[in-house]
Each structure stands twice: as C-alpha cells, then as structure tokens.
Design an enzyme around this catalytic site. Sequence first.
Site, PDB file in Angstrom:
ATOM      1  N   HIS A 128     -29.464  12.284   7.243  1.00  0.00           N
ATOM      2  CA  HIS A 128     -28.812  11.109   7.820  1.00  0.00           C
ATOM      3  C   HIS A 128     -29.395   9.736   7.363  1.00  0.00           C
ATOM      4  O   HIS A 128     -29.064   8.852   7.426  1.00  0.00           O
ATOM      5  CB  HIS A 128     -28.533  11.214   9.227  1.00  0.00           C
ATOM      6  CG  HIS A 128     -27.229  11.871   9.668  1.00  0.00           C
ATOM      7  ND1 HIS A 128     -26.096  11.471   8.891  1.00  0.00           N
ATOM      8  CD2 HIS A 128     -26.779  12.672  10.575  1.00  0.00           C
ATOM      9  CE1 HIS A 128     -25.032  11.941   9.475  1.00  0.00           C
ATOM     10  NE2 HIS A 128     -25.420  12.860  10.548  1.00  0.00           N
ATOM     11  N   GLU A 138     -29.982  16.067  10.290  1.00  0.00           N
ATOM     12  CA  GLU A 138     -30.285  14.697  10.989  1.00  0.00           C
ATOM     13  C   GLU A 138     -31.410  13.753   9.929  1.00  0.00           C
ATOM     14  O   GLU A 138     -31.262  12.852  10.038  1.00  0.00           O
ATOM     15  CB  GLU A 138     -30.930  14.908  12.211  1.00  0.00           C
ATOM     16  CG  GLU A 138     -30.268  15.685  13.471  1.00  0.00           C
ATOM     17  CD  GLU A 138     -28.720  15.193  13.572  1.00  0.00           C
ATOM     18  OE1 GLU A 138     -28.515  14.268  13.277  1.00  0.00           O
ATOM     19  OE2 GLU A 138     -27.663  16.197  13.692  1.00  0.00           O
ATOM     20  N   GLU A 143     -20.876  11.883   7.685  1.00  0.00           N
ATOM     21  CA  GLU A 143     -20.817  13.427   8.430  1.00  0.00           C
ATOM     22  C   GLU A 143     -20.449  14.493   7.183  1.00  0.00           C
ATOM     23  O   GLU A 143     -21.176  15.457   7.098  1.00  0.00           O
ATOM     24  CB  GLU A 143     -20.178  13.600   9.453  1.00  0.00           C
ATOM     25  CG  GLU A 143     -20.364  12.598  10.871  1.00  0.00           C
ATOM     26  CD  GLU A 143     -22.036  12.882  11.188  1.00  0.00           C
ATOM     27  OE1 GLU A 143     -22.584  13.921  10.595  1.00  0.00           O
ATOM     28  OE2 GLU A 143     -22.462  12.077  11.740  1.00  0.00           O
ATOM     29  N   ALA A 161     -27.515  17.120  17.971  1.00  0.00           N
ATOM     30  CA  ALA A 161     -28.465  16.401  17.605  1.00  0.00           C
ATOM     31  C   ALA A 161     -28.127  14.940  17.279  1.00  0.00           C
ATOM     32  O   ALA A 161     -26.840  14.979  16.665  1.00  0.00           O
ATOM     33  CB  ALA A 161     -29.682  16.985  16.529  1.00  0.00           C
ATOM     34  N   MET A 162     -28.915  14.052  17.134  1.00  0.00           N
ATOM     35  CA  MET A 162     -28.529  12.582  16.919  1.00  0.00           C
ATOM     36  C   MET A 162     -29.605  12.029  15.805  1.00  0.00           C
ATOM     37  O   MET A 162     -30.818  12.127  16.262  1.00  0.00           O
ATOM     38  CB  MET A 162     -28.575  11.921  18.033  1.00  0.00           C
ATOM     39  CG  MET A 162     -28.005  10.336  17.928  1.00  0.00           C
ATOM     40  SD  MET A 162     -26.324  10.417  17.029  1.00  0.00           S
ATOM     41  CE  MET A 162     -26.686   8.703  16.284  1.00  0.00           C
ATOM     42  N   GLU A 163     -29.307  11.298  14.747  1.00  0.00           N
ATOM     43  CA  GLU A 163     -29.942  10.861  13.698  1.00  0.00           C
ATOM     44  C   GLU A 163     -30.541   9.523  13.970  1.00  0.00           C
ATOM     45  O   GLU A 163     -30.968   8.887  13.070  1.00  0.00           O
ATOM     46  CB  GLU A 163     -29.342  10.792  12.325  1.00  0.00           C
ATOM     47  CG  GLU A 163     -28.135   9.660  12.460  1.00  0.00           C
ATOM     48  CD  GLU A 163     -26.727  10.239  12.820  1.00  0.00           C
ATOM     49  OE1 GLU A 163     -26.493  11.329  13.340  1.00  0.00           O
ATOM     50  OE2 GLU A 163     -25.675   9.617  12.288  1.00  0.00           O
TER      51      GLU A 163
END
Length: 910
Positions: free
Chosen positions: A309, A306, A328, A270-272
């Site tokens: 983040h 996420e 991370e 996934a991407m924040e």
Amino acid sequence: MADTATPPVIRRADYTAPAFLIDTVALEFDLAPERTTIRNTMRLRRNPDAASNAVRETHLELMGEQLDFVSAAIDGKPHAAVRVHEHGLTVENVPDAFELTLVGTCNPAENTTLSGLYVSSGNFFTQCEAEGFRRITWFLDRPDVMATYTVTLRADKDAYPVLLSNGNLLEQGDLPDGRHFARWEDPFRKPSYLFALVAGKLVALEERVTSGSGKEKLLQVWVEPHDLDKTRHAMDSLIHSIRWDERRFGLELDLDRFMIVAVSDFNMGAMENKGLNIFNTKYVLANPETATDTDFANIEAVVGHEYFHNWTGNRVTCRDWFQLSLKEGLTVFRDQEFSADMAAGAHQQNSKNGGDEAARATKRIEDVRVLRQMQFAEDAGPMAHPVRPESYVEINNFYTMTVYEKGSEVVRMYQTLFGRDGFRRGMDLYFKRHDGHAVTCDDFRMAMADANGRDLAQFERWYSQAGTPRVTVSTAYDAAQRRYRVTLKQGYGESSQAARETQKGPLLIPFAIGLIGADGKDLPLRLEGEAQAPAATTRVLEFTDSEQTFTFVDVAEKPLPSLLRNFSAPVIVEYDYSGDELAFLLAHDSDPFNRWEAGQRLATRELLTLADHAANGKPLQLDDAVVSAFARVLNDATLSPAFRELALMLPSEAYLAEQMDESNPAAVHRARQFLRQRLANALKRDWLAIYDKHQTPGAYQATPEDAGRRGLKNLALAYLAELDDTSDAVRLASAQYASANNMTDRAAALSALLTAAASGTGAGDAQHALDDFYRRFEKEPLVIDKWFALQATQRGTPQRPVIDIVRRLMTHPAFNLKNPNRARSLIFSFCGANPAQFHAEDGSGYAFWAEQVIALDALNPQVAARLARTLELWRRFTPALREQMRRALEKVTAQVKSRDVREIVEKALG
Ligand code: TRP
Ligand code: ZN
C-alpha cells in the site's frame, strides 16, 4: 452512533472538489486515557480548482465527531465565530489563506468503536481509515485533501515509554512531572486516513536492511514484551515484501524507517498508515507452538499487503471513497502475486520441472475459492454493488469482497490481457502520472490503456456493473473440415435487484482456453485466418460481444475444451460436461487450476443431486466412478500434496446451499456428510497410507512443502474421523495431539477428535484434549480464539446442539464481546461457519444472532454490521427458515441505532 432520522445516502455522482485545501498540519497530543487534549494547527487556503460557487463561501466546514471543543484561533488570534455541531464545526468569516488552531479533547478509554484514538491493553492506538480522523480533531477528513504532518506526543514516561507516529523521529526528551515527548515528521503529503500514533509499553524486533539504491532502512516490529518471541516471521515477511516490490515493480521504500505495531483490539486485519502500519495481532504474532501453517501464510500476505500500500494507496491515493478499489483491488492483486512468487521461489530449490507452476496454481486455487464462496454470494444478495460503488450510507460497509477480491480480479485481467511486461508498463505510467495525487479508477484504467496502446472504454463496465457474469459455452466439431467452433454467450443470469440496476452491456472478458486430445495432451490452437498455430497451447480469447464464435482450424480430432484456464475472469462458466469428461479433465488437464476445477464441478454436481434427494426424503446413493476419480488424484504421486489436499476438499456447505433453488442447509449438510463418509470408507486404506507417508519429522518449518504435507496428512485424519468405526481416527488423533510440536498438527488433531466425538466415539478423549488445550494456552489470546472457534464450528448432535455450547461459552470468563477477535472466534464462527447448526429449524440460531447484533451495535457498529450481514441472503432459503430470518431481521431493525447496521438490515429487508 447516529440519531433516529434516516441517514443520508452519499452518491458518487455528487462528488465536488473541496472548497479549501490544507497544506500543513501540526498536531500536539497530551495523552491521557480519559481526557486527551489535541492541539491542531493547520495552514489552509482556498482551493483554486473548487467549483465556482464554493469560491465565494466565507464559511469553512470541518468534520468532527465525539469531540469536546476548547478553543479556536486564526493566525494566532482567538476566533469567536465558531459553531460546534453534531457532525463538526463551522468556522465563519475566514480569509483566503490562514492558519487555524483548534484545541479539543476526546476520551480514548471509553472508545469501544476502535475508530479514532482508543486504548487497548493500556496502550494508545489510532485507526483513521476511513473516517476516524474526525474523531481525533476537526478536519477536512476526505482523501483528496493531502497535507504534510508534524506530530508532537506528550505522555507520562513510565506508563507510555514508547511514542510513535508517521515518518521520521525528529527529537525526543523529558518534560517536568515525569512526562516526556517525541516529535515526528512525515515528509510525504498524505490524506488524514493515513495518520497514526501509538503510545505505550512496547518492545521491538529490529533489523537494518539496504534498499535497492543503497540506502539503509530501519525496520521495526513493535509488540507487547511477552510477544517478542512471535515477531520473527512478520519481520522476515516484511523484508521479503521490500525485496519483491523492488524486483517486480521497481518500487523502493521511501522512508528511513518502517514500523509495524501489533494490537489485540482491532476491527479489521491491518492498516497501512504511512510508515507506521498497525496490525491486528492475528496477522503479526506467530511461532510454531501458537500459529498454524495458514496463520504463517496469512501473516506473509497481510504484511505484504500493507507494505505494498505504501505505493498503491499512499503515494497514489483515492480521490474519494467510491474509488476504494483503486488501492484495495490493486493491492490485493499485488499481495496475491507476492504470495504466489514466494511459494514458487521456495519450491524451486527442492523440486524439478513444473513445481514452480504447481505452487503458483495452489495459491490461485485458494484465492478463487474465497472469491467464489464469498464474493459471488455478496453479488447475489441485497448488498451487491459494483467494484466502484455508486452510493453508500456508511463507507465502512463497503470494505467488501467485491471491492477487494473482485477488484483484484479486475486488475489481474489487465495482466492477463497485456502480459506481465505490459502490466508493468501500465504501472510505471500510472506512477509517472499520478505520484503524490488522489485519483480515480478511471485514471488507473487509462494508464493501462495508454501504456499498451489500447482502447479500454468497454473495460470500464467491470467497474460499474454488479453481479456475476455468466458465460455459456457451446461447441461443435466438424470432423470432415477439421474445424472446432466455440460459441460464447455472456449475460448475468438471474441477478439480485441491486445488481440488475447496474447492468448495461457486454464486458470485455479475457477467456483463456485450451483443447485437449484423447491422449490427454494439449492440441495446437490455430484460429481461422491465422497462418500457423502459436507455440502456446493456452490462448486468451478476447470476448467482447453478447455472443461470439471462435473457430479453430486444423483440429485433428474431437477435442475436450478446457475453459477459463487459471480462472482468467471472475465469471461463472456453464458447459455441459459429462461425468466422464470431468473425470478425464481431473486426470489430464495441463492447466492445474482447471484440473482442480474439474474435480470441484464433479463434486458439486453429485452433492447438489444428493442434497436434492435429502430434501425430498429420497435415499442417497453415489456412483463408484466418482469415488475412483478422486482416488486417482489422491494417489497420484506426481501431484504435490498441497494440490491433492485442495482437490479432495469438498465445496463448502454455504457455497452448495447457494447453488440450490432454495437453500436448504440441513439437506446440504446431509449430502456432504454422505459423500465424506463414502470417500472415507471406500478409501480407508489410502487415507491411512497417506497419513503415514506425509509426516514431517524434525523441527517445524513453515515452508510450502512441509505445510503441504501437513495439510494432506491432516485432511486424511479428518476423513478418517468420518469412518463408521472411528477407533483408528481417535487413536491417531490422540497420539498426534499429545506429540505435536506445532499448532497446525495440534489443532487438526483436536478438530478430528471433536468430529469423532460427534459420531459417538471418544467423547472423553475430545473433552480431555479441549481442557488440556485451554490450560496449555491460557496466556495466548490468539490460541484461545482457536479454542472458541473449534467449538463453535463443531458438528452438533440432536442431543447436543452447538447453540447450547455457544451460549455456555458466552459466559466463559475468557469471553469478551468488546474484543473483535474474540467475538469473531465464537459468535461469527457459529453464525457464519456452521450453517447446519446456525440454521436450526427451531430458529434458535437466529434469535442468538439478533441478540448479538443488538449488543454489538451499542459497542462497535463496524463489527456489528459485519455480523448483521450473515443473514443477508435470507430470501433464498426454504420458506420455513426464510420466515424466521425475516422476523429476526425485523427485530434488529427496530432496535439498532448505528447507521452501519441499519444500512445492512434495511437493505436486506428492503
Ligand atoms: N486499508 C486497510 C487494508 O485493507 C483496511 C482497514 C483496516 C480498515 N482497518 C480498517 C478499513 C478500519 C475500515 C476500517 O489494508
Ligand atoms: Zn488494503
């Protein structure tokens, strides 16, 4: 995809501040699958903090890839002095401060790399981390350039009814020719890697929540319409994440709206992206019929990750990509603590004392298993690098176990040293100092040091030294003096060349220890020079020299040491426990992590002896005492089912192979099978009883308790499938398969049937279940991934090697190499999770691996490079295998083009 020239090495030491800064960005997208036009208007100015030689530059160098240039203007006037090249665009003769407008196009439909702007299932998505934004427009695509963004999206309204980007929606409306638009504004400055847009036919589950300070927030989980029935758990996980970050760290959601979008084509988890997280469907979609307990837990963890983040990564970001672990490592630590607290909190309601701590320990054990299996292996090979790497060729290759998981352990050590409160003080100071800025790992360490009044200069080595530290322990008890001396030595053992180059000196190792008496109870821990023993019976020794002795006084009897409790540092501990001592620790240690650890040490020791015998053609035999030690844990009703499941789960074949002088996957497989069969046969009645006792009747609940019961029950089923006579297993598994009301039980039953079939019984039942599974879930891609993975990881037989099954499945109509989840489910599962079959003596596995790396290299270099890594430990294998692996690596090296794969295979061969 790069040229054939050797790609350059990027070095941390070469960092320089950017010559220009970008304050604002206005992006306008005209979305069309084959040709999307992007108009990018930015306000730039010279960076006052740039190095003095940069101040005189009259050229502006912007990064860009796979873009077609249309036009350029400065302060609204066409600007001709522009040179477009392979890596970007040079704007000549620029003033000190100006507005630059660049228009270009890209082709999302043809973009199989899943980096930049791409199409998946007919919808548009972006992925910009780490360097994907330059595939959308020309930019200073580096994390220390932070700007505020306004984004206008225009597209056909029927085809793309939903238009999303970061931040808050300013306005939306219709345009001529059936088109429409939406305008978004993100009030927070951010680096380009956090930009995102999504456009298409999507629907959302919505909730409104009130944040700690009383503001209303809109939460949305966006999916394709047929997936709306699988969004509840992700939404609940998001709400829990928001609450947890407020409670534990005092961090609030800073936007009015927070969106999660699921996409089935995605390179990672996934991407924040700010306010618009984009997720692999695997980490969003779940209902009891389609998702396992593990899937439910993973979704909670990734949604948390996420979301967290937003503060650790977005509000405070990285100065450069060498600092990746700054966000991370810290965010993995935060998601691990979140999951542990969730498990403990849920536990509190239904159990008495200690349930809390036991639930936390279960999560800790799972995390340490991953670290030891994957990160220790990485540290032992040619890709070994420090938590903060010194150099890279392709940054995408450094989203690693070391940066993430070891990075999390490094953050955890601050908490171990300073306690939860001290850690919180460090976090508060970190945000006070650095909110809104792009900073380094040193900045984080300094905040921890200053907030706790400590000098953490030595601790820096955890960021700069690669390899897994080894702590060798020796002990001496002096009965007359009642003194117990514990001597610790630290070093790196034999590290890879890559790791050795970074190793400079001793680390500050928080070494948690307890001493156990003959009655199994903890003894008081008074160190020499102290007036009295502290109340706690675990203490954290600060181990800072190459060799150090700690003397405990007033020790009434010769104790058994419990070392590195709760895995207080990411190191290997060497101590000569006898088999009896390990059995005693397994039965008594008050530290649940070390109880589990004792069982693992016991099993590992036996398995390595067995593997050695198997490799040398000697008969395999096992002491009954080992079986009884495990039997006691299995039947200890004071232990939670989840813990018992973990205790009875043997170390993986890959982990064991790595412990051998020469990895021999066939011998390890035979050894592990031998032990599994012994435990199965000797404890048959126990397994049957456990199976009966841990049913979870009624509606499915994804609670830790129920998941624990299912886990232990299904472990029992898996052991029963190892019996010499598998008829009980086939009967129970067939019934469980047919009556299951959830995917955990159905998949476990199918897996047990496949195991039984490999030993010669119930082949028909297994095939019948496999066919039924496919038909039942044909429309659920994530479940079909499981169908592929179960077959790729099954046990093979000489008559039926798994490579033949995998090659046949490659031609199945549902197989699709372009979809990373599908490629992982079949190819990666076989190459990475079925060692005995992959490392077949005839080299058939390696030939397959080479074909697939080459095929993926042309489509998706990031995914190809991950597959390439499954051969990186080739030098550690037996000579016959090693030679065949080398040839496969050479074949790949000769044919691949991407710098991603080339960096991996060249380092492996180098
Ligand atoms: N920052 C993401 C995370 O850890 C990782 C990530 C998602 C990523 N997609 C990526 C990294 C693509 C590199 C390329 O949550
Ligand atoms: Zn992350």
